[in-house]
Every structure is written in structure tokens, then in C-alpha cells.
Write a protein that holds these residues in place. Structure first.
Motif, short mmCIF file in Angstrom:
data_model
loop_
_atom_site.label_atom_id
_atom_site.label_comp_id
_atom_site.label_asym_id
_atom_site.label_seq_id
_atom_site.Cartn_x
_atom_site.Cartn_y
_atom_site.Cartn_z
N THR A 191 154.27 -66.16 67.16
CA THR A 191 155.69 -66.26 67.47
C THR A 191 156.58 -65.55 66.46
O THR A 191 157.79 -65.65 66.56
CB THR A 191 156.10 -67.73 67.56
OG1 THR A 191 155.77 -68.36 66.33
CG2 THR A 191 155.41 -68.43 68.71
N CYS A 192 156.03 -64.85 65.50
CA CYS A 192 156.85 -64.15 64.51
C CYS A 192 156.48 -62.67 64.52
O CYS A 192 155.39 -62.29 64.93
CB CYS A 192 156.64 -64.74 63.13
SG CYS A 192 154.93 -64.75 62.58
N ASP A 193 157.41 -61.84 64.06
CA ASP A 193 157.09 -60.41 63.97
C ASP A 193 156.54 -60.11 62.58
O ASP A 193 156.67 -60.91 61.65
CB ASP A 193 158.31 -59.55 64.29
CG ASP A 193 159.45 -59.76 63.32
OD1 ASP A 193 159.28 -59.43 62.13
OD2 ASP A 193 160.50 -60.25 63.74
N PHE A 194 155.93 -58.96 62.44
CA PHE A 194 155.22 -58.59 61.21
C PHE A 194 156.11 -58.64 59.98
O PHE A 194 155.74 -59.22 58.96
CB PHE A 194 154.60 -57.20 61.38
CG PHE A 194 153.84 -56.74 60.18
CD1 PHE A 194 152.57 -57.22 59.92
CD2 PHE A 194 154.39 -55.82 59.29
CE1 PHE A 194 151.86 -56.80 58.81
CE2 PHE A 194 153.69 -55.40 58.17
CZ PHE A 194 152.43 -55.89 57.93
N ASP A 195 157.28 -58.02 60.04
CA ASP A 195 158.17 -57.97 58.88
C ASP A 195 158.63 -59.36 58.46
O ASP A 195 158.66 -59.69 57.28
CB ASP A 195 159.37 -57.06 59.14
CG ASP A 195 158.97 -55.60 59.27
OD1 ASP A 195 157.96 -55.21 58.63
OD2 ASP A 195 159.64 -54.87 60.01
N LYS A 249 157.83 -69.72 61.36
CA LYS A 249 157.77 -69.55 62.81
C LYS A 249 156.36 -69.76 63.38
O LYS A 249 156.21 -70.21 64.51
CB LYS A 249 158.27 -68.17 63.20
CG LYS A 249 159.75 -67.98 63.02
CD LYS A 249 160.16 -66.61 63.51
CE LYS A 249 161.65 -66.40 63.40
NZ LYS A 249 162.04 -65.07 63.91
N CYS A 250 155.31 -69.42 62.63
CA CYS A 250 153.96 -69.50 63.18
C CYS A 250 153.10 -70.60 62.56
O CYS A 250 151.94 -70.75 62.91
CB CYS A 250 153.25 -68.16 63.04
SG CYS A 250 152.82 -67.71 61.35
N HIS A 251 153.67 -71.37 61.63
CA HIS A 251 152.89 -72.38 60.92
C HIS A 251 152.17 -73.34 61.88
O HIS A 251 150.96 -73.52 61.78
CB HIS A 251 153.78 -73.17 59.96
CG HIS A 251 153.03 -74.22 59.21
ND1 HIS A 251 152.28 -73.94 58.09
CD2 HIS A 251 152.89 -75.55 59.45
CE1 HIS A 251 151.71 -75.06 57.66
NE2 HIS A 251 152.08 -76.04 58.46
#
Length: 56
Positions: free
Chosen positions: A2-6, A29-31
Motif C-alpha cells: 500500500t505504499c510507494d517506493f520513495d 502504510k504497509c506495517h
């Protein structure tokens, strides 16, 4: 994920099990999504049959 790379790289933190062994990196966001791949009690200290040695 759910998060982008940066965002992930800028906001990540290391996650460890109950004995301090590295599991993965997560960001806010991805935890929840990433930690769902591990047992619920992974962060509790657990008994082992053999001593865990540092990688030297």
C-alpha cells in the motif's frame, strides 16, 4: 503493498522477532500488511533448543 517506493524508503523501520532477529522493513502504510505474514506471537520472546550466536 500500500505504499510507494520513495515513501517506503523514507519512512521505513526495521522489525525484529522476540530474540532480536531481523524480519523485514515496514513503513506506517504497509506495517500491518507485512507483519500479517508472520505469526501473531513472533515478537514475543521464545525458547530455543540451541543458543543463537552472532554472525561474526
Amino acid at each position: 503493498m500500500t505504499c510507494d517506493f520513495d515513501y517506503h524508503r523514507a519512512n521505513r523501520s526495521a522489525q525484529y522477532d522476540g530474540l532480536g532477529i531481523f524480519l523485514t522493513y515496514t513503513c506506517p502504510k504497509c506495517h500491518r500488511e507485512k507483519m500479517a505474514g508472520f505469526r501473531a506471537d513472533i515478537r514475543d520472546r521464545y525458547e530455543t533448543d540451541e543458543p543463537i550466536e552472532d554472525e561474526a
